[in-house]
Design an enzyme around this catalytic site. Sequence first.
Site: not given
Ligand code: NAD
Length: 478
Positions: A247, A281
């Site tokens: 997602e 999102c």
């Molecule tokens: P992110 O990708 O930075 O982090 C998401 C998760 O992944 C967190 O738990 C983070 O700690 C972990 N993470 C970060 N780096 C990682 C790595 N290298 N390896 C493995 N895990 C890692 O995203 P964010 O800044 O926390 O959230 C914002 C993003 O999430 C936006 O792009 C938003 O659109 C998206 N989002 C999507 C939905 C959906 O349902 N489609 C919902 C909410 C947020």
Amino acid sequence: MIESLYIDGNWTAPDARATLKVLNPATGETVREIGYGAEKDAVKAVEAAHRAFPAWSAKTVYERASLIHRISIMIRENAESLARILTQEIGKPLSEARGEIFAGADQFEWYAEEVKRSAGDVIPNRLTDKRHMTIRHPVGPVAAISPWNFPILLAARKIAPALAAGCTVISRPASQASLTLLEVFKLIDSIGFPPGVANFVAGNPNQCSDVFVNDPRIKKISFTGSLDVGGELYVECAKRMKKISLELGGHSPFIVMPDIDPDEAAEKAVFAKFRNMGQVCISASRFFVPNSIKKQFEEKAAELASKLRVGNGLDPDTDVGPLFTRSRVKETLRFVEDIKSKGGRILCGGRQPEGEKYAGGNFFMPTVATDMSCDMLIMKEEPFCPILPIIGYNSIDEALTMANDTQYGLAAYVLTRRLDWAVTAAERIEAGIIGINDCSPAAAQCPFGGMKSSGIGREGWSIGLEGYYETKYVSICI
Ligand code: NAD
């Protein structure tokens, strides 16, 4: 508190005794210091989830459902205290935090009920001496990785269907947004789930994910987050033939059709944009307005946006809270500078508020920008910020073409009372979720997910269970 990982039915300290300070984005102060896990803790959680899987998956759906249903009840009973913690760690106003807590409870309630109806099939035969059927088999232990912006709802969208389907779960929240989920796990602990069925590991993202990706005992990763991180995990999972659902980000168009009153449209636009300061999102992030009513729309949007009261989410007078981190403030300023340098106009906001009240926090003024062009950064990159950018259009075809001109396809919004325009938009827009006159379409009982680069798979509704099942075909000769 260092005993803040929940593994195998026990609250435990991280192996390395590392801690993390969770900061309040409205004040910059530490809300709480928690234990911060790493590789060894993730391995322990995998072992626990693996051990617990056979007995949990062998329970009847009725046994599983009654425990899962208890989670929804407990969350609702504790909604107020959970919401206050959520506001302190994320910044969103208390009213929004309450909404999220109840939406998280809805997920547990929905899947506790829906799993009772997730039947296999009996398939008609060509031969009289055979019987064909499908049965549903849980995929196995699941790692559920969720982001910071809706830490309860988005974790619940994974934990609830996974547990219902018979999978065991390790939930890993975003590090700086782990407090409220930790409290939810205390409720889960009090309900009496068998040890190892539901585990919680706040910890280093790379180290934990490496374990989840590489350990064959984890059968599926369910990820919500950015396109960049999701893409990396997708590649790593592909190399190991590991199931993953994604997602990811969005860049949702908001199309005002020519039949709509511009003042009414502006009111809806301001609501759709500034919830959680645009850090959603499915936040509306590109506003397409007929040139014939653009001036009136943008004036009204600027008037309404500048009236929004910025402040600490715990203050009942606050309409919009801070951004989550300092880096989000910097990103927002980068978008503002780019808009100005390419001929756009900032109608309100465009800067951080001034004064003692805002000194420690990541505050930004709700911003309305107009005369946008498609080459501006904010029209291309997922913004996740409180800027409402307006672009004029001359024909509906032009608006729909611009709306689809993005790699993302998560959500879209259309305002119109004309049935033909509503149907045309719903059919042509490339997005997994389309709100027609509806600016908050997400619901536990409806599908949620994106087309194009916005993701793979769907959560919510009955389809949300599918990702946690294998379909087994059984053919019987009689
Ligand atoms: P992110 O990708 O930075 O982090 C998401 C998760 O992944 C967190 O738990 C983070 O700690 C972990 N993470 C970060 N780096 C990682 C790595 N290298 N390896 C493995 N895990 C890692 O995203 P964010 O800044 O926390 O959230 C914002 C993003 O999430 C936006 O792009 C938003 O659109 C998206 N989002 C999507 C939905 C959906 O349902 N489609 C919902 C909410 C947020």
